[in-house]
Motif scaffolding. Structure first.
Motif, PDB file in Angstrom:
ATOM      1  N   CYS A 218      -1.015  -1.283  -9.035  1.00  0.00           N
ATOM      2  CA  CYS A 218       0.129  -2.187  -8.813  1.00  0.00           C
ATOM      3  C   CYS A 218      -0.153  -3.507  -9.513  1.00  0.00           C
ATOM      4  O   CYS A 218      -1.244  -4.058  -9.389  1.00  0.00           O
ATOM      5  CB  CYS A 218       0.349  -2.422  -7.320  1.00  0.00           C
ATOM      6  SG  CYS A 218       1.766  -3.503  -6.969  1.00  0.00           S
ATOM      7  N   ASN A 219       0.823  -4.002 -10.261  1.00  0.00           N
ATOM      8  CA  ASN A 219       0.613  -5.277 -10.967  1.00  0.00           C
ATOM      9  C   ASN A 219       1.331  -6.446 -10.298  1.00  0.00           C
ATOM     10  O   ASN A 219       1.354  -7.549 -10.836  1.00  0.00           O
ATOM     11  CB  ASN A 219       1.051  -5.160 -12.432  1.00  0.00           C
ATOM     12  CG  ASN A 219       2.558  -5.027 -12.584  1.00  0.00           C
ATOM     13  OD1 ASN A 219       3.257  -4.716 -11.619  1.00  0.00           O
ATOM     14  ND2 ASN A 219       3.067  -5.239 -13.787  1.00  0.00           N
ATOM     15  N   GLN A 220       1.917  -6.223  -9.123  1.00  0.00           N
ATOM     16  CA  GLN A 220       2.551  -7.298  -8.371  1.00  0.00           C
ATOM     17  C   GLN A 220       1.596  -7.759  -7.274  1.00  0.00           C
ATOM     18  O   GLN A 220       1.348  -7.022  -6.316  1.00  0.00           O
ATOM     19  CB  GLN A 220       3.874  -6.822  -7.760  1.00  0.00           C
ATOM     20  CG  GLN A 220       4.941  -6.493  -8.790  1.00  0.00           C
ATOM     21  CD  GLN A 220       5.392  -7.703  -9.577  1.00  0.00           C
ATOM     22  OE1 GLN A 220       5.512  -8.805  -9.029  1.00  0.00           O
ATOM     23  NE2 GLN A 220       5.626  -7.529 -10.867  1.00  0.00           N
ATOM     24  N   ILE A 221       1.072  -8.969  -7.428  1.00  0.00           N
ATOM     25  CA  ILE A 221      -0.008  -9.433  -6.563  1.00  0.00           C
ATOM     26  C   ILE A 221       0.347  -9.349  -5.078  1.00  0.00           C
ATOM     27  O   ILE A 221      -0.474  -8.969  -4.250  1.00  0.00           O
ATOM     28  CB  ILE A 221      -0.419 -10.882  -6.951  1.00  0.00           C
ATOM     29  CG1 ILE A 221      -1.630 -11.338  -6.155  1.00  0.00           C
ATOM     30  CG2 ILE A 221       0.755 -11.845  -6.778  1.00  0.00           C
ATOM     31  CD1 ILE A 221      -2.910 -10.694  -6.562  1.00  0.00           C
ATOM     32  N   GLY A 222       1.582  -9.639  -4.732  1.00  0.00           N
ATOM     33  CA  GLY A 222       1.965  -9.617  -3.327  1.00  0.00           C
ATOM     34  C   GLY A 222       2.128  -8.235  -2.743  1.00  0.00           C
ATOM     35  O   GLY A 222       2.174  -8.068  -1.520  1.00  0.00           O
ATOM     36  N   LEU A 223       2.210  -7.213  -3.608  1.00  0.00           N
ATOM     37  CA  LEU A 223       2.441  -5.843  -3.142  1.00  0.00           C
ATOM     38  C   LEU A 223       1.214  -4.942  -3.258  1.00  0.00           C
ATOM     39  O   LEU A 223       1.280  -3.774  -2.847  1.00  0.00           O
ATOM     40  CB  LEU A 223       3.597  -5.220  -3.937  1.00  0.00           C
ATOM     41  CG  LEU A 223       4.981  -5.825  -3.691  1.00  0.00           C
ATOM     42  CD1 LEU A 223       6.022  -5.169  -4.592  1.00  0.00           C
ATOM     43  CD2 LEU A 223       5.384  -5.663  -2.236  1.00  0.00           C
ATOM     44  N   ILE A 224       0.122  -5.451  -3.795  1.00  0.00           N
ATOM     45  CA  ILE A 224      -1.070  -4.612  -3.949  1.00  0.00           C
ATOM     46  C   ILE A 224      -1.546  -4.030  -2.612  1.00  0.00           C
ATOM     47  O   ILE A 224      -1.952  -2.865  -2.547  1.00  0.00           O
ATOM     48  CB  ILE A 224      -2.197  -5.405  -4.654  1.00  0.00           C
ATOM     49  CG1 ILE A 224      -1.779  -5.733  -6.100  1.00  0.00           C
ATOM     50  CG2 ILE A 224      -3.502  -4.617  -4.661  1.00  0.00           C
ATOM     51  CD1 ILE A 224      -2.674  -6.724  -6.789  1.00  0.00           C
ATOM     52  N   PRO A 225      -1.480  -4.784  -1.480  1.00  0.00           N
ATOM     53  CA  PRO A 225      -1.911  -4.182  -0.212  1.00  0.00           C
ATOM     54  C   PRO A 225      -0.953  -3.123   0.344  1.00  0.00           C
ATOM     55  O   PRO A 225      -1.303  -2.421   1.297  1.00  0.00           O
ATOM     56  CB  PRO A 225      -1.964  -5.383   0.749  1.00  0.00           C
ATOM     57  CG  PRO A 225      -2.046  -6.594  -0.130  1.00  0.00           C
ATOM     58  CD  PRO A 225      -1.236  -6.234  -1.338  1.00  0.00           C
ATOM     59  N   GLU A 226       0.238  -2.993  -0.239  1.00  0.00           N
ATOM     60  CA  GLU A 226       1.224  -2.062   0.314  1.00  0.00           C
ATOM     61  C   GLU A 226       0.708  -0.622   0.356  1.00  0.00           C
ATOM     62  O   GLU A 226       0.752   0.027   1.421  1.00  0.00           O
ATOM     63  CB  GLU A 226       2.531  -2.144  -0.484  1.00  0.00           C
ATOM     64  CG  GLU A 226       3.670  -1.330   0.082  1.00  0.00           C
ATOM     65  CD  GLU A 226       4.200  -1.883   1.391  1.00  0.00           C
ATOM     66  OE1 GLU A 226       4.706  -1.090   2.206  1.00  0.00           O
ATOM     67  OE2 GLU A 226       4.102  -3.111   1.593  1.00  0.00           O
ATOM     68  N   PRO A 227       0.210  -0.052  -0.766  1.00  0.00           N
ATOM     69  CA  PRO A 227      -0.308   1.316  -0.680  1.00  0.00           C
ATOM     70  C   PRO A 227      -1.525   1.426   0.238  1.00  0.00           C
ATOM     71  O   PRO A 227      -1.754   2.477   0.853  1.00  0.00           O
ATOM     72  CB  PRO A 227      -0.661   1.663  -2.128  1.00  0.00           C
ATOM     73  CG  PRO A 227      -0.769   0.364  -2.834  1.00  0.00           C
ATOM     74  CD  PRO A 227       0.172  -0.555  -2.150  1.00  0.00           C
ATOM     75  N   VAL A 228      -2.304   0.356   0.336  1.00  0.00           N
ATOM     76  CA  VAL A 228      -3.440   0.359   1.269  1.00  0.00           C
ATOM     77  C   VAL A 228      -2.936   0.487   2.700  1.00  0.00           C
ATOM     78  O   VAL A 228      -3.473   1.242   3.511  1.00  0.00           O
ATOM     79  CB  VAL A 228      -4.281  -0.922   1.103  1.00  0.00           C
ATOM     80  CG1 VAL A 228      -5.396  -0.967   2.140  1.00  0.00           C
ATOM     81  CG2 VAL A 228      -4.852  -1.011  -0.311  1.00  0.00           C
ATOM     82  N   SER A 229      -1.876  -0.237   3.017  1.00  0.00           N
ATOM     83  CA  SER A 229      -1.316  -0.201   4.372  1.00  0.00           C
ATOM     84  C   SER A 229      -0.799   1.181   4.738  1.00  0.00           C
ATOM     85  O   SER A 229      -0.682   1.525   5.920  1.00  0.00           O
ATOM     86  CB  SER A 229      -0.192  -1.226   4.510  1.00  0.00           C
ATOM     87  OG  SER A 229       0.972  -0.811   3.815  1.00  0.00           O
ATOM     88  N   MET A 230      -0.508   2.003   3.727  1.00  0.00           N
ATOM     89  CA  MET A 230       0.006   3.361   3.953  1.00  0.00           C
ATOM     90  C   MET A 230      -1.108   4.396   3.947  1.00  0.00           C
ATOM     91  O   MET A 230      -0.854   5.598   3.986  1.00  0.00           O
ATOM     92  CB  MET A 230       1.051   3.696   2.893  1.00  0.00           C
ATOM     93  CG  MET A 230       2.243   2.743   2.887  1.00  0.00           C
ATOM     94  SD  MET A 230       3.365   2.987   1.489  1.00  0.00           S
ATOM     95  CE  MET A 230       4.040   4.595   1.897  1.00  0.00           C
ATOM     96  N   GLY A 231      -2.379   3.903   3.870  1.00  0.00           N
ATOM     97  CA  GLY A 231      -3.513   4.813   3.907  1.00  0.00           C
ATOM     98  C   GLY A 231      -3.803   5.506   2.594  1.00  0.00           C
ATOM     99  O   GLY A 231      -4.538   6.498   2.560  1.00  0.00           O
TER     100      GLY A 231
END
Length: 290
Positions: A218-231
């Motif tokens: 992911c190249n959007q700094i604010g969204l990089i944790p999003e896939p992490v949050s989904m496991g």
């Protein structure tokens, strides 16, 4: 070309109708006022005032010159004010920084701009090299970077540190190498660089084999944790990027046994004059990040 100093003296004399008052107003002597009028008449080639005993009146040419000259004198006064005026809370300030710092700093500066509506904050998220290039070219006023520039045209000051953190799904309490390897790495533009700094300092397995299974990008700094949050994987991010994530309950940020951080450097062009508005924003940035 009309001498504007003599023209200002003449217009002031026309308004005060008195040599002494004109001299006092312009911080001159009466003889100095008379000399300016005579020099202006010589330059124009016409009489501007008709002397009558100790008094005078404007000639027809003098009246015309006063009517036209007054506007010129006032315009020059306004121009001088505009050129020399340096308001602290008015004008454009261009700031550049890494994305993580921007997530913390930009909302703060917007709040500051709201308090001072005549300020205009232009903010760009950019890597170090782009920021340094913009500063040297003059297209940015303030830059934040994580590598101290060696360009002598810039001045830089260390203003703080930003920790690097391993970010995992919330259910992982103690991230060991087995867990991280199984999850895979959510990469981003600075991902491999940050992972190398932090993981090599804490995991011998990574030092032996500095490769990670990539589980996404992911190249959007604010969204990089999003896939992490989904496991879907783990990542390594600077502190401010982690703090800005909108769903913190779904992730867990880990400070590893050997902490690693990046120093933040505030940079500006080396110049004799720095506008007050830029100085104000520099102090606000220090207040927020120091």
């Amino acid at each position: 070309m009309i001498n504007t100093v003599w023209l200002k003296t003449f217009c002031t004399l026309a308004e005060t109708k008195h040599f002494t008052l004109t001299a006092d107003k312009l911080h001159m002597t009466q003889s100095g006022v008379s000399q300016h009028i005579k020099k202006l008449e010589a330059q124009m080639g016409v009489l501007l005032i008709a002397r009558e005993d100790k008094q005078f009146r404007l000639t027809e040419a003098g009246c015309k010159l006063y009517t036209e000259g007054k506007a010129i004198v006032e315009s020059l006064s306004i121009l001088r004010h505009r050129v020399t005026d340096d308001p602290a809370f008015e004008g454009t300030v261009k700031v550049m920084s890494p994305g993580s710092v921007g997530l913390k700093l930009y909302p703060y500066l917007l709040t500051f701009q709201r308090q001072h509506p005549k300020l205009n904050i232009e903010y760009r998220f950019a890597p170090n090299d782009d920021t340094i290039e913009a500063l040297t070219e003059g297209s940015a006023d303030i830059g934040l970077v994580t590598n101290k520039p060696d360009d002598m045209s810039l001045i830089s000051e260390a203003i703080g540190d930003e920790s690097l953190l391993v970010v995992t799904p919330a259910e992982i309490v103690e991230p060991d190498w087995k867990h991280l390897s199984a999850l895979g790495f959510i990469d981003h533009p600075d991902g491999k660089y940050h992972a190398n700094l932090l993981l090599s300092a804490n995991f011998a397995e990574y030092v032996k084999k500095p490769q990670l299974k990539q589980a996404g990008f992911c190249n959007q700094i604010g969204l990089i944790p999003e896939p992490v949050s989904m496991g879907l994987g783990f990542t390594v991010l600077p502190l401010y990027a982690v703090e800005s994530f909108s769903k913190p309950q779904l992730i867990r940020a880990h400070q590893l046994p050997v902490p690693v951080s990046e120093t933040l450097y505030l940079c500006c062009r080396r110049q004799n004059f720095i506008p007050k508005r830029v100085e104000v924003i520099v102090q606000e940035i220090k207040r927020k990040l120091a």
